[in-house]
Design a protein around this motif. Structure first.
Motif, PDB file in Angstrom:
ATOM      1  N   PRO A  55      10.570 -11.825  53.329  1.00 51.58           N
ATOM      2  CA  PRO A  55      11.163 -11.986  52.003  1.00 51.58           C
ATOM      3  C   PRO A  55      10.779 -10.873  51.033  1.00 51.58           C
ATOM      4  CG  PRO A  55       9.285 -13.433  52.244  1.00 51.58           C
ATOM      5  CD  PRO A  55       9.434 -12.723  53.553  1.00 51.58           C
ATOM      6  N   ASP A  56       9.971  -9.919  51.489  1.00 46.99           N
ATOM      7  CA  ASP A  56       9.450  -8.923  50.555  1.00 46.99           C
ATOM      8  C   ASP A  56      10.559  -8.015  50.028  1.00 46.99           C
ATOM      9  OD1 ASP A  56       7.073 -10.010  51.318  1.00 46.99           O
ATOM     10  OD2 ASP A  56       6.814  -8.561  52.937  1.00 46.99           O
ATOM     11  N   VAL A  57      10.325  -7.492  48.828  1.00 43.03           N
ATOM     12  CA  VAL A  57      11.265  -6.529  48.260  1.00 43.03           C
ATOM     13  C   VAL A  57      11.115  -5.212  49.015  1.00 43.03           C
ATOM     14  CG1 VAL A  57      11.419  -7.516  45.983  1.00 43.03           C
ATOM     15  CG2 VAL A  57       9.552  -5.961  46.509  1.00 43.03           C
ATOM     16  N   SER A  58      12.106  -4.341  48.861  1.00 49.28           N
ATOM     17  CA  SER A  58      12.090  -3.067  49.573  1.00 49.28           C
ATOM     18  C   SER A  58      10.794  -2.316  49.276  1.00 49.28           C
ATOM     19  CB  SER A  58      13.282  -2.237  49.151  1.00 49.28           C
ATOM     20  OG  SER A  58      13.123  -0.928  49.643  1.00 49.28           O
ATOM     21  N   ARG A  59      10.255  -1.676  50.306  1.00 47.82           N
ATOM     22  CA  ARG A  59       9.007  -0.943  50.096  1.00 47.82           C
ATOM     23  C   ARG A  59       9.281   0.436  49.493  1.00 47.82           C
ATOM     24  NH1 ARG A  59       5.149  -3.301  53.465  1.00 47.82           N
ATOM     25  NH2 ARG A  59       3.687  -2.498  51.946  1.00 47.82           N
ATOM     26  N   VAL A  60      10.568   0.832  49.436  1.00 48.14           N
ATOM     27  CA  VAL A  60      10.908   2.144  48.871  1.00 48.14           C
ATOM     28  C   VAL A  60      11.232   1.977  47.383  1.00 48.14           C
ATOM     29  CG1 VAL A  60      12.394   4.159  49.081  1.00 48.14           C
ATOM     30  CG2 VAL A  60      11.897   2.764  51.095  1.00 48.14           C
ATOM     31  N   PHE A  61      10.604   2.794  46.544  1.00 50.23           N
ATOM     32  CA  PHE A  61      10.910   2.676  45.115  1.00 50.23           C
ATOM     33  C   PHE A  61      10.942   4.071  44.487  1.00 50.23           C
ATOM     34  CE2 PHE A  61       6.455   2.056  45.958  1.00 50.23           C
ATOM     35  CZ  PHE A  61       5.827   2.922  45.079  1.00 50.23           C
ATOM     36  N   LYS A  62      11.765   4.179  43.445  1.00 47.68           N
ATOM     37  CA  LYS A  62      11.895   5.465  42.753  1.00 47.68           C
ATOM     38  C   LYS A  62      10.799   5.597  41.707  1.00 47.68           C
ATOM     39  CE  LYS A  62      16.772   4.940  43.183  1.00 47.68           C
ATOM     40  NZ  LYS A  62      17.782   4.219  42.465  1.00 47.68           N
ATOM     41  N   ILE A  63      10.343   6.831  41.509  1.00 45.55           N
ATOM     42  CA  ILE A  63       9.283   7.020  40.510  1.00 45.55           C
ATOM     43  C   ILE A  63       9.724   7.948  39.383  1.00 45.55           C
ATOM     44  CG2 ILE A  63       7.325   6.518  41.996  1.00 45.55           C
ATOM     45  CD1 ILE A  63       7.070   9.522  42.477  1.00 45.55           C
ATOM     46  N   GLY A  64      10.911   8.547  39.486  1.00 45.04           N
ATOM     47  CA  GLY A  64      11.371   9.396  38.403  1.00 45.04           C
ATOM     48  C   GLY A  64      11.757  10.775  38.915  1.00 45.04           C
ATOM     49  N   ARG A  65      12.041  11.691  37.963  1.00 49.52           N
ATOM     50  CA  ARG A  65      12.464  13.041  38.328  1.00 49.52           C
ATOM     51  C   ARG A  65      11.242  13.946  38.485  1.00 49.52           C
ATOM     52  NH1 ARG A  65      17.256  14.247  38.423  1.00 49.52           N
ATOM     53  NH2 ARG A  65      18.800  12.650  37.992  1.00 49.52           N
ATOM     54  N   PRO A  66      11.380  15.027  39.247  1.00 49.18           N
ATOM     55  CA  PRO A  66      10.244  15.943  39.427  1.00 49.18           C
ATOM     56  C   PRO A  66       9.728  16.482  38.090  1.00 49.18           C
ATOM     57  CG  PRO A  66      11.990  16.447  41.006  1.00 49.18           C
ATOM     58  CD  PRO A  66      12.529  15.396  40.088  1.00 49.18           C
ATOM     59  N   GLU A  67      10.634  16.661  37.098  1.00 42.38           N
ATOM     60  CA  GLU A  67      10.206  17.207  35.803  1.00 42.38           C
ATOM     61  C   GLU A  67       9.239  16.262  35.088  1.00 42.38           C
ATOM     62  OE1 GLU A  67      13.318  17.337  37.451  1.00 42.38           O
ATOM     63  OE2 GLU A  67      14.480  16.908  35.638  1.00 42.38           O
ATOM     64  N   ASN A 137      -4.280   4.997  52.505  1.00 40.69           N
ATOM     65  CA  ASN A 137      -3.016   5.496  53.059  1.00 40.69           C
ATOM     66  C   ASN A 137      -2.349   6.476  52.115  1.00 40.69           C
ATOM     67  OD1 ASN A 137      -2.727   4.195  55.588  1.00 40.69           O
ATOM     68  ND2 ASN A 137      -2.317   2.271  54.526  1.00 40.69           N
ATOM     69  N   TRP A 138      -1.923   7.610  52.633  1.00 41.14           N
ATOM     70  CA  TRP A 138      -1.048   8.518  51.888  1.00 41.14           C
ATOM     71  C   TRP A 138       0.368   8.110  52.243  1.00 41.14           C
ATOM     72  CZ3 TRP A 138      -2.267  13.782  49.735  1.00 41.14           C
ATOM     73  CH2 TRP A 138      -3.608  13.847  49.313  1.00 41.14           C
ATOM     74  N   LEU A 139       1.208   7.953  51.231  1.00 37.86           N
ATOM     75  CA  LEU A 139       2.545   7.420  51.479  1.00 37.86           C
ATOM     76  C   LEU A 139       3.592   8.528  51.454  1.00 37.86           C
ATOM     77  CD1 LEU A 139       2.173   4.299  49.201  1.00 37.86           C
ATOM     78  CD2 LEU A 139       1.852   4.431  51.669  1.00 37.86           C
ATOM     79  N   GLU A 140       4.653   8.279  52.198  1.00 38.52           N
ATOM     80  CA  GLU A 140       5.736   9.265  52.264  1.00 38.52           C
ATOM     81  C   GLU A 140       6.419   9.366  50.906  1.00 38.52           C
ATOM     82  OE1 GLU A 140       9.039   9.918  55.581  1.00 38.52           O
ATOM     83  OE2 GLU A 140       9.589   8.424  54.088  1.00 38.52           O
ATOM     84  N   ILE A 141       6.603  10.577  50.437  1.00 39.31           N
ATOM     85  CA  ILE A 141       7.295  10.776  49.165  1.00 39.31           C
ATOM     86  C   ILE A 141       8.464  11.721  49.456  1.00 39.31           C
ATOM     87  CG2 ILE A 141       5.798  12.686  48.458  1.00 39.31           C
ATOM     88  CD1 ILE A 141       5.858  11.481  45.641  1.00 39.31           C
ATOM     89  N   SER A 142       9.631  11.400  48.936  1.00 39.83           N
ATOM     90  CA  SER A 142      10.803  12.200  49.284  1.00 39.83           C
ATOM     91  C   SER A 142      11.683  12.346  48.053  1.00 39.83           C
ATOM     92  CB  SER A 142      11.587  11.548  50.419  1.00 39.83           C
ATOM     93  OG  SER A 142      11.945  10.237  50.039  1.00 39.83           O
ATOM     94  N   GLN A 143      12.608  13.305  48.143  1.00 37.40           N
ATOM     95  CA  GLN A 143      13.525  13.521  47.024  1.00 37.40           C
ATOM     96  C   GLN A 143      14.900  13.004  47.429  1.00 37.40           C
ATOM     97  OE1 GLN A 143      13.589  17.522  45.575  1.00 37.40           O
ATOM     98  NE2 GLN A 143      14.068  16.829  43.505  1.00 37.40           N
ATOM     99  N   LEU A 144      15.449  12.129  46.602  1.00 41.55           N
ATOM    100  CA  LEU A 144      16.757  11.544  46.918  1.00 41.55           C
ATOM    101  C   LEU A 144      17.852  12.557  46.574  1.00 41.55           C
ATOM    102  CD1 LEU A 144      16.089   8.007  45.419  1.00 41.55           C
ATOM    103  CD2 LEU A 144      15.971   8.710  47.809  1.00 41.55           C
ATOM    104  N   VAL A 151       9.063   6.871  46.672  1.00 44.94           N
ATOM    105  CA  VAL A 151       7.882   6.647  47.507  1.00 44.94           C
ATOM    106  C   VAL A 151       8.214   5.521  48.471  1.00 44.94           C
ATOM    107  CG1 VAL A 151       5.498   5.846  47.521  1.00 44.94           C
ATOM    108  CG2 VAL A 151       6.264   7.409  45.740  1.00 44.94           C
ATOM    109  N   ASN A 152       7.870   5.711  49.727  1.00 45.38           N
ATOM    110  CA  ASN A 152       8.055   4.656  50.717  1.00 45.38           C
ATOM    111  C   ASN A 152       6.691   4.060  51.056  1.00 45.38           C
ATOM    112  OD1 ASN A 152       8.598   2.992  52.826  1.00 45.38           O
ATOM    113  ND2 ASN A 152       9.700   4.508  54.056  1.00 45.38           N
ATOM    114  N   ALA A 153       6.402   2.875  50.458  1.00 45.70           N
ATOM    115  CA  ALA A 153       5.087   2.261  50.648  1.00 45.70           C
ATOM    116  C   ALA A 153       4.914   1.715  52.053  1.00 45.70           C
ATOM    117  CB  ALA A 153       4.876   1.146  49.616  1.00 45.70           C
TER     118      ALA A 153
END
Lengths: 165, 515
Positions: A55-67, A137-144, A151-153
Motif C-alpha cells: 500500500p506504500d506510496v511511490s518511492r520516487v519523488f521530485k525534489i525541484g529544479r537543479p537551480e 544508503n545513497w539513493l539514485e537521483i535522476s533528472q526527469l 530521488v528514488n528511495a
C-alpha cells in the motif's frame, strides 16, 4: 510357484504376499489423501497474509529544479527521510534511515548519529561507530525530461555516486 | 381426573427452584468425600483439575502459586482486554484518540486500561518465575518433558502478546519501539547482506512484509497487530494453556519427591483418613475416575497424604487470584499506563525504549541486530526446549535446587554469571567494541564476535566445565540456566536504568541531556 493373485484367494497360506489388505490400503490411502489436502490447503491459506500489493506510496519523488540547489546546498527533506546535497561533483541523496534498526539519524557536525542505539556515521554515511552493519544508503537521483530532479528511495547506489550537474 | 395435570403443573412450578438447582448441580452438598470429588469431576470447568491433591503440592514454599498467578493475570487481561475493545478503534487516524477517550472520557476507562497494562507486567514476571521454579525443582523430568515444551510455547506467546499490544495506542513510544522490533524481525538481512546474497535470498524482507503488510508501519501493520493481539494469540494461548494444565493433571499432579517426610508436609492440610489403615481393599478408588501417571494409592491403606481438592486447592487458587487482582488494582490506582504524543514517523523518540522486559534484548541488539534480536534469543529458546531431552538423569524431583550440590552449583553459577556480565558491560561501556577501534572491520566478524556472543561462549564454557566437574548433565543444565537468567535480569536492569539518549551510558536518568 504362487502368485499374489493366488495369494488373495487363500490368504491363510500366503501371508508373505499379503502385506496389506485391500480394505486397509484403501482406508489408509483415503486418510493420507485427506491429510495431503489439509496440508496443501493450509499452505494456500498461509499465502493469504502475504500482501500482493504494497500500500506504500511511490518511492520516487521530485525534489525541484537543479537551480534550486546551488553548489554547497545541504537540504534535509524531513517527511521523505532524505538529505539532498550539491557540491562540485554534482547532486547526491543520502537516506536518513539508520541501517541498524530503522530509526531516523540526525545530522551532526561530523556526520550523522542515530538516537536509538548510538550508531555513528561520517559525512559520507560510512559507519564509524555503533551497531549499524553498513553505510547509510545513497539513493539514485535522476533528472526527469522536464528538467526536475527526482530521488528514488527504493533504489540505492554505491556510496559516493553523484549526478553530474 | 382432569385436574391431575394442573396439579402436577402447579407442583412443578413450586418446586422449580429446587429442581432447577438439582439439574444444574448434580451432587450433594460438599460434606462427604464423594460429593467433594464430584464437584471437581462433574464440573466442566473444574474437571481440568484433579479431585484429590497431594499435600506436598499445597506447600506454598514449593510452588509460591506462580503458575496460578500467571493464569490469573491472563484472565484479568482477557476481561479488561475485551472491555477495551469496545472503545478502541484500530485505525491510524483514530487509534490514538480512542485511547485518549478511554483515558479521559469513558467511565472507569483509565482504570481498566491501567489494569490491562500492569497485569501484563505481573503475567510476564510470574511466567518467568514459574519457569524458574519448574526448572530448579527438576519438575520437567520423567514423563513431563513435553509439558515443559508447552510451557516454553506459552512464554513465547506471552511475550508476543505483550509486543503486539504495544503498537495499538499508536503513540511515539509504540511507533518507534515497534519500528525497532520489526526491523529485528527483518534483521536476517544483516546476515545476508554480510554474505552479499540479499538480492537473491531475502528472508528478512519477507518477515517484515508479512508482519507489516507493507514496507512501513501504517494502517496495514496496525490492523495486523490488532488481529494478532485480539484473536490469534489469545486463542493460541488459551488452547496451549488448556493442554498445559491438562497434562499436569494427567501426569499425576505437580512433580513431587519420591520420599516425603512429615517435616516436608508441615503446614499443609491433612485428611483425617490418611492415618487410617484400611484392612479391606477400598470399594472405590479416586484414580479410577481418571487414570493418571505416578504411584496409585496402595490397596489396603488410606489415600496417602492426599486431600480433596475441594476446598483445599480451590481456596488457595482463589486466594492467589484475589492477590493478583488486588496487586493490579493497587498498581492501576497509583500509576497510569504511559501514553506519549501521537506517533510521528519522521521524528524518532530518543531514547526509543521497548517495554522494560524487552530492554535486555535491546541491549543485545545494540551490539548486533541479527545476533541480539534473532541469533541469541533463538539459541536460548532452543536450549530451553532441549533441556528435558538432553538432561534425562534419574534423580529426586520436586525439591528446590535438588540437594546440596545443586544449590552449590546454582550459587557458583550466579556469582560467575554476575561477574562475567558486569565485567562485559563495564568493558563495552568504557572501551567500546571492534567497530570503534577498527571502523573498516567486516560486519560478518561483528555478527559472530560481539559482547552478546562472547557472553554466550562464556556461559556454555562454564556449563561444560560443570558437566565434566560433577559428571552430571543436570548440573550443566543448572549452570547454563542460571547464567542465562542472571544475564537476562542484569541486561534488562542495565537497559532500563543506565541507557539514555543515543543509547549512551548514564548512571542516573537525571543526568540525561535536556533536548
Amino acid at each position: 510357484m504362487t502368485t499374489p493373485q493366488e495369494g488373495c484367494a487363500c490368504p491363510l497360506t500366503n501371508q508373505a504376499y499379503k502385506k496389506i489388505s485391500r480394505r486397509d490400503f484403501l482406508g489408509l490411502a483415503a486418510m493420507w489423501s485427506c491429510v495431503a489436502a489439509w496440508i496443501l490447503a493450509a499452505l494456500g491459506l498461509g499465502k493469504f497474509p502475504k500482501p500482493a500489493l504494497l500500500p506504500d506510496v511511490s518511492r520516487v519523488f521530485k525534489i525541484g529544479r537543479p537551480e534550486d540547489f546551488p553548489v554547497g546546498t545541504v537540504k534535509i527533506i524531513e517527511d521523505k527521510k532524505v538529505m539532498v546535497q550539491r557540491d562540485e561533483g554534482g547532486f547526491s541523496a543520502i537516506s536518513l534511515i539508520c541501517t541498524h534498526l530503522g530509526c531516523i539519524v540526525s545530522k551532526t557536525e561530523k556526520g550523522f548519529a542515530c538516537p536509538c542505539h548510538g550508531s555513528k556515521f561520517d559525512e559520507k554515511g560510512n559507519v564509524v561507530g555503533g551497531p549499524a552493519p553498513k553505510a547509510l544508503n545513497w539513493l539514485e537521483i535522476s533528472q526527469l525530461p522536464n528538467g526536475k530532479l527526482a530521488v528514488n528511495a527504493g533504489k540505492s547506489v554505491p556510496v559516493g555516486t553523484k549526478l553530474a550537474a | 381426573m382432569r385436574w391431575k395435570a394442573i396439579r402436577n403443573f402447579s407442583q412443578n412450578l413450586f418446586e422449580f427452584p429446587r429442581t432447577f438447582k438439582r439439574s444444574l448441580i448434580r451432587h450433594d452438598k460438599p460434606v462427604s468425600d464423594r460429593a467433594r470429588s464430584q464437584i471437581m469431576f462433574n464440573n466442566f470447568f473444574l474437571h481440568i483439575l484433579s479431585t484429590r491433591i497431594h499435600r506436598y503440592s499445597l506447600k506454598s514454599t514449593y510452588t509460591f502459586g506462580l503458575g496460578v498467578m500467571a493464569a490469573s493475570s491472563f484472565i484479568i487481561l482477557l476481561v479488561t482486554g475485551i472491555l477495551l475493545m469496545i472503545y478502541y478503534k484500530p485505525s491510524v487516524d483514530l487509534a490514538y484518540d480512542s485511547i485518549k477517550d478511554i483515558h479521559y472520557v469513558v467511565p472507569g476507562g483509565r482504570f481498566i486500561r491501567n489494569i490491562h497494562r500492569w497485569a501484563t507486567n505481573i503475567m510476564i514476571v510470574s511466567v518467568f518465575l514459574h519457569m524458574a521454579r519448574v526448572f530448579y525443582t527438576a519438575a520437567y523430568k520423567r514423563w513431563r518433558a513435553f509439558n515443559w515444551v508447552l510451557g516454553i510455547i506459552l512464554l513465547v506467546l506471552t511475550l508476543l502478546l505483550s509486543f503486539t499490544g504495544y503498537l495499538l495506542p499508536w503513540d511515539q513510544l509504540a511507533y518507534w519501539a515497534v519500528t525497532i522490533a520489526t526491523n529485528i524481525a527483518a534483521s536476517a538481512n544483516e546476515f545476508t547482506d554480510a554474505l552479499n546474497i540479499t538480492a537473491y535470498f531475502n528472508p528478512g524482507r519477507f518477515m517484515k512484509i508479512l508482519l507489516l503488510g507493507s514496507e512501513e508501519i501504517g494502517q496495514d501493520a496496525l490492523l495486523r497487530f490488532y488481529w494478532l493481539h485480539c484473536i490469534i494469540l489469545p486463542l493460541a494461548l488459551v488452547m496451549v494453556l488448556g493442554a498445559h494444565i491438562w497434562r499436569v493433571r494427567k501426569d499425576g499432579g505437580l512433580a513431587r519427591p519420591d520420599h516425603i517426610s512429615d517435616e516436608d508436609l508441615k503446614g499443609t492440610p491433612k485428611d483425617p483418613l490418611s492415618d487410617k489403615v484400611f484392612t479391606h481393599a477400598p470399594q472405590k478408588t479416586y484414580n479410577l475416575m481418571c487414570l493418571v501417571k505416578g504411584k496409585t494409592p496402595i490397596v489396603g491403606r488410606g489415600p496417602e497424604q492426599t486431600v480433596s481438592s475441594w476446598p483445599h486447592m480451590m481456596i488457595r487458587i482463589v486466594a492467589v487470584f484475589m492477590l493478583t487482582l488486588a496487586l493490579t488494582c493497587l498498581y492501576a490506582y497509583m500509576i497510569d499506563a504511559p501514553l506519549k504524543e501521537m506517533a510521528n514517523p519522521s521524528v524518532p523518540e530518543n531514547p526509543a525504549k521497548a517495554p522494560w522486559y524487552f530492554l535486555g534484548l535491546q541491549e543485545l541488539v545494540s551490539y548486533s541486530a541479527f545476533m541480539g534480536g534473532m541469533g541469541i534469543p533463538g539459541l536460548a529458546l532452543l536450549g530451553l526446549v532441549l533441556i528435558p531431552y538432553l538432561d534425562r538423569e534419574e534423580q529426586e524431583i520436586g525439591r528446590w535446587f535438588d540437594n546440596k550440590q545443586g544449590s552449590r552449583v546454582t550459587k557458583n553459577s550466579f556469582i560467575y554469571a554476575v561477574t562475567v556480565v558486569v565485567g562485559m558491560l563495564v568493558f563495552t561501556v568504557s572501551l567500546g567494541w571492534l567497530r570503534n577501534w577498527f571502523p573498516q572491520i567486516p560486519q560478518l566478524f561483528i555478527i559472530f564476535f560481539n559482547p552478546g556472543t562472547v557472553l554466550v561462549v562464556f556461559f556454555v564454557a562454564w556449563s561444560f566445565y560443570c558437566m565434566v566437574r560433577y559428571n552430571s548433565t543436570r548440573m550443566a543444565a543448572i549452570a547454563l540456566f542460571t547464567c542465562f537468567l542472571v544475564a537476562f535480569v542484569i541486561l534488562t536492569y542495565f537497559g532500563t536504568y543506565h541507557r539514555g539518549p543515543n543509547w549512551d551510558f548514564y548512571w542516573l536518568k537525571s543526568q540525561w541531556p535536556v533536548h
